[in-house]
Structures are given as C-alpha cells and as structure tokens.
Design a protein around this motif. Structure first.
Motif, PDB file in Angstrom:
ATOM      1  N   TYR A  49      -5.704   2.487   2.692  1.00 12.08           N
ATOM      2  CA  TYR A  49      -4.274   2.606   2.957  1.00 12.08           C
ATOM      3  C   TYR A  49      -3.543   2.351   1.641  1.00 12.08           C
ATOM      4  CZ  TYR A  49      -6.237   1.574   7.512  1.00 12.08           C
ATOM      5  OH  TYR A  49      -7.012   1.582   8.641  1.00 12.08           O
ATOM      6  N   ALA A  50      -2.453   3.049   1.442  1.00 10.13           N
ATOM      7  CA  ALA A  50      -1.672   2.835   0.225  1.00 10.13           C
ATOM      8  C   ALA A  50      -0.904   1.520   0.349  1.00 10.13           C
ATOM      9  CB  ALA A  50      -0.702   3.983   0.033  1.00 10.13           C
ATOM     10  N   SER A  51      -1.090   0.603  -0.597  1.00  8.98           N
ATOM     11  CA  SER A  51      -0.359  -0.664  -0.532  1.00  8.98           C
ATOM     12  C   SER A  51       0.988  -0.504  -1.221  1.00  8.98           C
ATOM     13  CB  SER A  51      -1.158  -1.767  -1.215  1.00  8.98           C
ATOM     14  OG  SER A  51      -1.232  -1.502  -2.598  1.00  8.98           O
ATOM     15  N   LEU A  52       1.925  -1.402  -0.905  1.00  8.28           N
ATOM     16  CA  LEU A  52       3.261  -1.271  -1.493  1.00  8.28           C
ATOM     17  C   LEU A  52       3.230  -1.319  -3.030  1.00  8.28           C
ATOM     18  CD1 LEU A  52       6.222  -0.784  -0.928  1.00  8.28           C
ATOM     19  CD2 LEU A  52       6.550  -3.239  -0.746  1.00  8.28           C
ATOM     20  N   ARG A 102      -0.289   3.225   9.795  1.00  7.44           N
ATOM     21  CA  ARG A 102      -1.691   3.619   9.874  1.00  7.44           C
ATOM     22  C   ARG A 102      -2.597   2.421  10.060  1.00  7.44           C
ATOM     23  NH1 ARG A 102      -3.567   8.011   6.689  1.00  7.44           N
ATOM     24  NH2 ARG A 102      -2.038   9.641   6.902  1.00  7.44           N
ATOM     25  N   PHE A 155       5.623   3.224   2.485  1.00  6.86           N
ATOM     26  CA  PHE A 155       5.055   1.931   2.856  1.00  6.86           C
ATOM     27  C   PHE A 155       4.958   1.815   4.375  1.00  6.86           C
ATOM     28  CE2 PHE A 155       6.003  -2.717   3.686  1.00  6.86           C
ATOM     29  CZ  PHE A 155       4.706  -3.131   3.470  1.00  6.86           C
ATOM     30  N   GLN A 177      -4.180  -5.811   2.281  1.00  6.65           N
ATOM     31  CA  GLN A 177      -3.206  -4.738   2.054  1.00  6.65           C
ATOM     32  C   GLN A 177      -2.033  -5.193   1.192  1.00  6.65           C
ATOM     33  OE1 GLN A 177      -3.659  -1.538   3.044  1.00  6.65           O
ATOM     34  NE2 GLN A 177      -5.632  -2.376   3.601  1.00  6.65           N
ATOM     35  N   ILE A 236       2.186   1.985  -4.142  1.00  7.91           N
ATOM     36  CA  ILE A 236       3.225   2.996  -3.886  1.00  7.91           C
ATOM     37  C   ILE A 236       4.248   2.959  -5.029  1.00  7.91           C
ATOM     38  CG2 ILE A 236       5.177   3.595  -2.382  1.00  7.91           C
ATOM     39  CD1 ILE A 236       3.417   2.531  -0.016  1.00  7.91           C
ATOM     40  N   SER A 254       2.110   3.635   5.668  1.00  7.57           N
ATOM     41  CA  SER A 254       0.816   3.002   5.474  1.00  7.57           C
ATOM     42  C   SER A 254       0.651   1.803   6.424  1.00  7.57           C
ATOM     43  CB  SER A 254       0.641   2.682   3.983  1.00  7.57           C
ATOM     44  OG  SER A 254       0.375   1.354   3.755  1.00  7.57           O
ATOM     45  N   SER A 257       8.631   8.709  13.534  1.00  2.41           N
ATOM     46  CA  SER A 257       9.644   9.385  12.731  1.00  2.41           C
ATOM     47  C   SER A 257      10.794   9.914  13.582  1.00  2.41           C
ATOM     48  CB  SER A 257       9.015  10.524  11.958  1.00  2.41           C
ATOM     49  OG  SER A 257       8.518  11.465  12.863  1.00  2.41           O
ATOM     50  N   ASP A 284       1.434  15.663  11.077  1.00  2.00           N
ATOM     51  CA  ASP A 284       0.654  14.445  11.283  1.00  2.00           C
ATOM     52  C   ASP A 284      -0.221  14.573  12.527  1.00  2.00           C
ATOM     53  OD1 ASP A 284       0.547  11.406  10.386  1.00  2.00           O
ATOM     54  OD2 ASP A 284       0.551  11.444  12.581  1.00  2.00           O
ATOM     55  N   TYR A 285      -1.453  14.060  12.405  1.00  3.94           N
ATOM     56  CA  TYR A 285      -2.374  14.302  13.514  1.00  3.94           C
ATOM     57  C   TYR A 285      -1.971  13.573  14.796  1.00  3.94           C
ATOM     58  CZ  TYR A 285      -4.769   9.796  12.827  1.00  3.94           C
ATOM     59  OH  TYR A 285      -5.064   8.467  12.730  1.00  3.94           O
ATOM     60  N   ASN A 286      -1.025  12.644  14.679  1.00  6.14           N
ATOM     61  CA  ASN A 286      -0.573  11.917  15.865  1.00  6.14           C
ATOM     62  C   ASN A 286       0.587  12.588  16.578  1.00  6.14           C
ATOM     63  OD1 ASN A 286      -1.931   9.674  16.702  1.00  6.14           O
ATOM     64  ND2 ASN A 286      -1.164   8.446  15.025  1.00  6.14           N
ATOM     65  N   GLU A 313      -7.656  13.448   2.630  1.00  6.13           N
ATOM     66  CA  GLU A 313      -7.649  12.005   2.367  1.00  6.13           C
ATOM     67  C   GLU A 313      -9.054  11.520   2.054  1.00  6.13           C
ATOM     68  OE1 GLU A 313      -6.122   9.408   5.471  1.00  6.13           O
ATOM     69  OE2 GLU A 313      -4.234  10.481   5.338  1.00  6.13           O
ATOM     70  N   LYS A 347       6.894  14.639  11.825  1.00  4.10           N
ATOM     71  CA  LYS A 347       6.268  13.854  10.774  1.00  4.10           C
ATOM     72  C   LYS A 347       5.137  14.655  10.132  1.00  4.10           C
ATOM     73  CE  LYS A 347       3.747   9.677  10.145  1.00  4.10           C
ATOM     74  NZ  LYS A 347       4.066   8.456   9.598  1.00  4.10           N
ATOM     75  N   SER A 355       1.999  14.648   7.131  1.00  4.97           N
ATOM     76  CA  SER A 355       1.118  13.726   6.414  1.00  4.97           C
ATOM     77  C   SER A 355       0.109  14.520   5.609  1.00  4.97           C
ATOM     78  CB  SER A 355       0.351  12.839   7.397  1.00  4.97           C
ATOM     79  OG  SER A 355       1.216  11.982   8.064  1.00  4.97           O
ATOM     80  N   MET A 356      -0.709  13.801   4.857  1.00  8.34           N
ATOM     81  CA  MET A 356      -1.771  14.474   4.129  1.00  8.34           C
ATOM     82  C   MET A 356      -2.854  14.895   5.129  1.00  8.34           C
ATOM     83  SD  MET A 356      -4.299  13.149   1.055  1.00  8.34           S
ATOM     84  CE  MET A 356      -3.070  12.106   0.365  1.00  8.34           C
TER      85      MET A 356
END
Ligand SMILES: Cc1cc2nc3c(=O)[nH]c(=O)nc-3n(C[C@H](O)[C@H](O)[C@H](O)COP(=O)(O)OP(=O)(O)OC[C@H]3O[C@@H](n4cnc5c(N)ncnc54)[C@H](O)[C@@H]3O)c2cc1C
Lengths: 252, 382
Positions: free
Chosen positions: A189-192, B21, B15, B52, A195, B18, B2, A12-14, A40, A32, A34-35
C-alpha cells in the motif's frame, strides 16, 4: 537493469459497473478509477527486483487520458522511480486498443532500452490479454506470460507460469516481456510519506502523436449489456424432488 | 467511497485510497464482527497500521509525521467505517497521548516515546475520568504526592480504554490538593508495569475489541521525568488535547454513520416486500435520504473544525459542534438503519446492530452531548 512497467487506469474493481443507457459501453463518469490490479502486481515485482539489487531503475508508463497521471503517481508512491504519461485520448470513454498500446510501448522501449518489460496479463476493464504478447512480437523479444514467480539471473529470467492444469517453468533471455498473474505477489500500500515523496519524482508527458503512432480504433463495439440478473431459486422438499427438478432442467 | 462527499486534494485522496485498501483487506466485516464477539484485540492489524506509517501521521515531522488534521479526519472516517475499535485506538495513542507528548513533553520524553509510538512499539491509554468525576472531570481525586525524584500515585481511574494494551497511561492526577480544583492537576505517564497498578476490564454494551477498564493505583512510584507538561498546570494543558479528541470522534461518527447508511442502502434496494423493493416505499427512502443528509452535514462540521486545527486556531466551539452533531447523527442513523432493515437490523448477522450499540457511546465519551452544549453555550456567551 532498467524495468519498464505499463500501467493502465481502469474502473476500480470494487465499483459496481453500470452500462451506459445507449449500450455503447460502461459508464465511467464520476466513478472511482484505480490502477489495473495486474499492473499493481507488476509494479510490486519490479520494486522487489530493485530492492534485491536485480534492477536499478523502475520506470512506469501509462497511455490514455491525462487523468492517468493519478495512476502513475500511485505507482511512484509504491516505489517506482520515474513516470512517463502518453496522452492518447481526451475522453475517458475512449479505450486505446492493444495494438496501438503495444506500438506506443515499443516506441518507449526504443528510447528507454529497458532490460525487462513487466506488464499485467490483462486489464480488468476489457480483459483483452493481448498487449504484452503484441509488444514482444513487435520488438522481436522473448515473452513469458502469466508469471507466478520471476527470478532474474544474469542475462536471463526464470519464470514460473500459470498454465492450464499446473505450473510451467521457462527460461527466457533478456530483454524480455513478462506478464503477471494473480498469485505473483501481494502489492504494497502506498504510505503517506511515500505519496508525498512521489510528488517530487519526475513525470514526463508526451502524446501519441509525438511517438508517431496512430491510435484510431480498429474495432467497433456493437453492444454492451449487463449480465442477466439471477433468477430466484426454489425450495424443494425432498431429495427425490430435487433430482426430479434437476432432470427437468436437463442438468442431470 | 468516492460517491460520497470528500474535501480532499489529490494527495489526501491518494492517502485515503491507500487507507481504504488496507482496511478493506484487513478489517473485513467478518473479522470485525469476530473481534467484537470474542473480545479480541486485533493485534496484527494494529501492527500493520504502524507499518503503514499511520501511527506517525500527526506527530511532528522529525518523527515521521507528515499529515495534518484533515488527513487525520479523512483517515479516521475510513477506518471507523469498518472498525470503530481501530479508529479509537489510533485516536488515543496518536492524537491524544502522542499529541500531548509532542506538544507538552520535555525533549527526553519526546525522543524516547515518539519514535517508538510511530513504529507501534509503545502503546498508550488516557485516564481522566473517575467514578465520581465524569462530566465534572476537574473534580478528580487521584492523588500524586510530589517527591524529589518521583510521584507517589494513589486512586482509581474509571472507563480507561485500552488500558490492557497500554505500556503507559497518561493520567491526570491531583498534585496540589490545596489549590483550587483547576490549578492543582498534573499529567503523568504511569508505566503499567509499575508495582501497584491493577487493570480490570469492565463489561460494556459494545466496543468489545478494545476493552474499557478500571485502573487502580496503590502507592505507585512514577519517576518525575515521566511528567508531561508543567507541574500543577495539567488542566489548562488538557483543553486543546480534548478539543482534538472531539474532532477525531466526530470524524469516526461520520465514517461509521456513512457505513450504516451504505448498509441500509444496499439492503433496502434489494429486499422486496409487497412485490417491490423497500426503497420504492417513500417512508423508507426518505428515511435513508435523511441518514445521508445528516452524515454529510456532520462531515462538513468535522472538516471545518479540522481546518481550524490545521490553521492552529482555537476551535473548542467548532470541535464541540462537530462532535455533538456527528454523534447525535450517528445515533439517529443507527436507529433509522435498524428500523429500515427490520429483523435483520436487529440480528447479529448484520453490522447494523453493532452501529446501534456503538453509536450510543459517542454521545457519552469525550464529553457527553449535554457537556458539548455547555461548552458551545459558554463560547456563545450564554
Ligand atoms: C466506552 C467508554 C470509554 C471511555 N474511555 C475513556 C478513557 O479512555 N479515558 C477517560 O478518561 N474516560 C473515558 N470514558 C469516560 C467518559 O469520558 C465519561 O463517561 C463521560 O465523560 C461522562 O461521564 P459519566 O459517565 O461519569 O457521566 P455523568 O457525568 O455522571 O453524567 C450523567 C448524565 O448527566 C449529564 N450531566 C452531567 N453534568 C451535566 C451538566 N453540567 N449539565 C447537563 N447535563 C449534565 C450527562 O450529560 C449525562 O447525560 C469512557 C467512557 C465509556 C463509556
């Protein structure tokens, strides 16, 4: 038109990266993942093409360890239709080199026959910036790297590219390989709910051997080192002193 | 996040990822500090949260709700790690008022309010407390005369969070003045636009981005069909809603306490005195270890309570234990965090002062720490 998007699972970039004690690479245990952010952008662009009626199927493919499934699920949650996982390694520290990835992708392209491959310009872990170009060469397709804007019209794409000193617009005939640059779009962003829906989308699993590609590394990592820490600064009392110090340091 | 303890399965991790982010991109420390300083409600970010799908999270499935209370806990931890304001706003709107309408509301109320809530197009506040009834909440005096078609509401509610943003305030009112104190209370949604409603923000020590207000009602007419639940049974119906609130508040304390701990770690591993990093002094590092330990213990209690909520089991005791422990922990963590950061901890340049100001209120609202102990004691048969 079908769009194929290779996505890579990267640190992850963070995350503050730590080099392994033996210098053989970066420590990936318990960090962590990530993609790859450039991928993305590619997924987002493909979904937008689909939403605009320019594409009818978005297929994502990831090559690496089994855990890359998570990355594919993220892409499916963003809106991709279907995923292909190519297991080519079982140790998270084993990076598959660009040529092997390009060969595997070429094999997938033969099966899937997409009209467009949209990939990230590079993966933020090893910054190779080579896979898209190699894939285009292996396929004998046109390529447009570092896209800032993509427009698909009939049998071609008009791509605005980020080049040194400005933007360049090229027209390429489909099928083609396009790589994404940072300013192409803002990924969603992926919503629940998405997902959850992604769980039901198909994810097909293959191995590198199934596709007849040898992924043995051809490069040897000699050493990995952390960047040197920044030395402490000093305070100067006047402009004259500043100029003297800069001269001393040989920068003016 | 994490590196921290989570109890999340893959879907919840996806979730949470996301949410992280979105929050990282939209509630960065500078923005959060600015909302607080300017007392500015983060309107666009709240709209984005609705886009969202977060405002549907714990609603019934037919309104787009697909999350459970563990998802809520995970989400609130992440939101509160950046902005307690956003987390509190979500809790009042979705968990408390949305939850009350979903559980108790008549069908017409559900179909009118919940889709709009899910889209972020209607906003709620929740009013129980009054000047003379805080901990002793059932002593409330706000009176609603029961007419054929409408209630007539008179009285004043105190400390109402988000009343300025609200379209409706879910208000606990006394509908039967002759019944015993627990038996004459009802819940009504009072439209803020109605004649006779006045909202006045109260200056406070923290949490400025969503103001807490005094709300005055003078002869406010409220249609009968805006009643939530049954007439005169409001008190009993409130209890499970207040338990859910306590779980949400505990989750916020966990997330915000983690943020305070992370900030202390980042600062103290860099800051040097006597030629060494601060964390080289055991007095500092042990303090930080205790901050993390406390935060994780609070997290465990919170997830435990959330699991009980998911299972539909009564969890008044667990919710109170989680809220009591997590809020006391967050306060202690903010105190310790400020101490290990020295003057920079006290400075407006760093977020630690905000934790110091905001942690305190978690020991007060949603039932004070003492009241939580009373609840737990009662459950233990004391
Ligand atoms: C920022 C903020 C936002 C709020 N938002 C809302 C809101 O949106 N809606 C709403 O309805 N309310 C809200 N409140 C009100 C909150 O719920 C009350 O402040 C809280 O319940 C405590 O009541 P009180 O302030 O009247 O304190 P009091 O009840 O006067 O208590 C004072 C002290 O006495 C102690 N005490 C009281 N009774 C007992 C007892 N039996 N045993 C032991 N100790 C006792 C308390 O623990 C406390 O330490 C908010 C408050 C704040 C500060």
């Amino acid at each position: 038109m079908k769009v194929l998007i290779p996505v890579k699972r990267v640190i992850d970039y963070n995350v503050k990266v730590r080099v392994k004690a033996d210098g053989s690479g970066v420590d990936l245990a318990n960090v962590k993942m990530s993609m790859n952010p450039f991928d993305e952008l590619a997924v987002e662009e493909a979904i937008r093409l689909k939403e605009a009626g320019k594409a009818d199927e978005v297929v994502v493919v990831s090559i690496g360890v089994k855990q890359a499934q998570e990355t594919l699920r993220t892409a499916l949650a963003m809106g991709a239709d279907r995923a292909i996982l190519i297991v080519a390694a079982d140790d998270v520290h084993q990076d598959i080199e660009p040529l092997a990835v390009a060969k595997l992708l070429a094999a997938v392209v033969k099966d899937e026959e997409p009209g467009l491959v949209l990939c990230g310009k590079q993966a933020i872990d090893n910054d190779m910036n080579a896979t898209g170009q190699m894939l285009a060469a292996l396929l004998g397709w046109s390529q447009a790297m570092y896209a800032n804007k993509v427009e698909v019209e009939g049998d071609h794409a008009v791509v605005t590219r980020e080049v040194d000193g400005g933007l360049q617009t090229v027209k390429v005939t489909l099928p083609t390989v396009i790589s994404t640059d940072l300013r192409l779009n803002e990924p969603r962003y992926a919503s629940l709910p998405n997902i959850m829906k992604a769980k039901k989308k198909p994810l097909e699993e293959k191995t590198a051997a199934d596709l007849g590609v040898d992924v043995a590394p051809r490069l040897t990592v000699v050493k990995t080192a952390e960047p040197a820490g920044r030395a402490a600064g000093i305070k100067v009392g006047s402009v004259d002193e500043l100029v003297a110090k800069l001269k001393e340091a040989g920068v003016v | 996040m994490s590196k921290h303890m989570t109890f999340d399965d893959d879907d919840r991790l996806a979730f949470r990822d996301s949410v992280e982010r979105y929050i990282r991109d939209h509630a960065d420390p500078e923005s959060v500090m600015e909302w607080d300083e300017r007392k500015a409600f983060p309107e666009t970010v709240v709209k984005g949260m609705a886009e969202q799908g977060w405002f549907a999270l714990t609603l019934p499935e037919e309104y787009g709700g697909i999350g459970n209370y563990l998802d809520m806990t995970s989400m609130l931890e992440v939101i509160a790690s950046a902005s307690i304001t956003l987390a509190r706003f979500w809790n009042i709107n979705v968990n408390m008022v949305g939850g009350a309408i979903a559980a108790l509301g008549a069908d017409h109320l559900k179909s009118e309010m919940l889709p709009k809530l899910a889209e972020g197009k209607v906003r709620f506040a929740f009013a129980l407390s009054e000047n003379n009834s805080g901990s002793d909440a059932s002593a409330l005096k706000t009176r609603a005369g029961v007419g054929e078609d409408a209630f007539t509401v008179n009285g004043t509610k105190m400390w109402i969070t988000g009343a300025q943003q609200a379209d409706y305030i879910l208000t606990a009112v006394r509908t039967d003045p002759n019944a015993t104190r627990h038996d004459g209370i009802s819940l009504v949604l009072i439209p803020c636009e109605a004649e006779g409603v006045t909202v006045t923000p109260i200056p406070l020590l923290g949490g400025h981005a969503v103001r807490t207000c005094e709300v005055n009602f003078i002869d406010v007419k409220v249609p009968r069909d805006l009643m939530v639940g049954d007439l005169h049974t409001g008190w009993k119906q409130l209890m499970p809603i207040l338990a859910k609130e306590r779980v949400a508040l505990a989750a916020m304390c966990t997330g915000a306490g983690q943020a305070a701990t992370d900030l202390a770690i980042e600062y103290c591993t860099q800051r040097q005195q006597f030629g060494r990093r601060l964390t080289a002094f055991q007095a500092v590092s042990h303090r930080i270890v205790e901050m993390q330990n406390r935060t994780d213990a609070g997290r465990l209690l919170t997830y435990h309570a959330a699991r009980k909520l998911n299972a539909g089991q009564p969890c008044s005791r667990e919710a109170s234990q989680a809220k009591l422990f997590a809020s006391d922990s967050y306060m202690q963590t903010a105190l310790d965090g400020l101490q290990v950061m020295g003057a920079n901890g006290y400075s407006m340049e760093y977020a630690m002062q905000r934790h110091f100001r905001e942690a305190k209120v978690f020991q007060i609202f949603g039932g004070t720490s003492e009241i939580q102990k009373n609840i737990i004691g009662k459950e233990l048969g004391l």
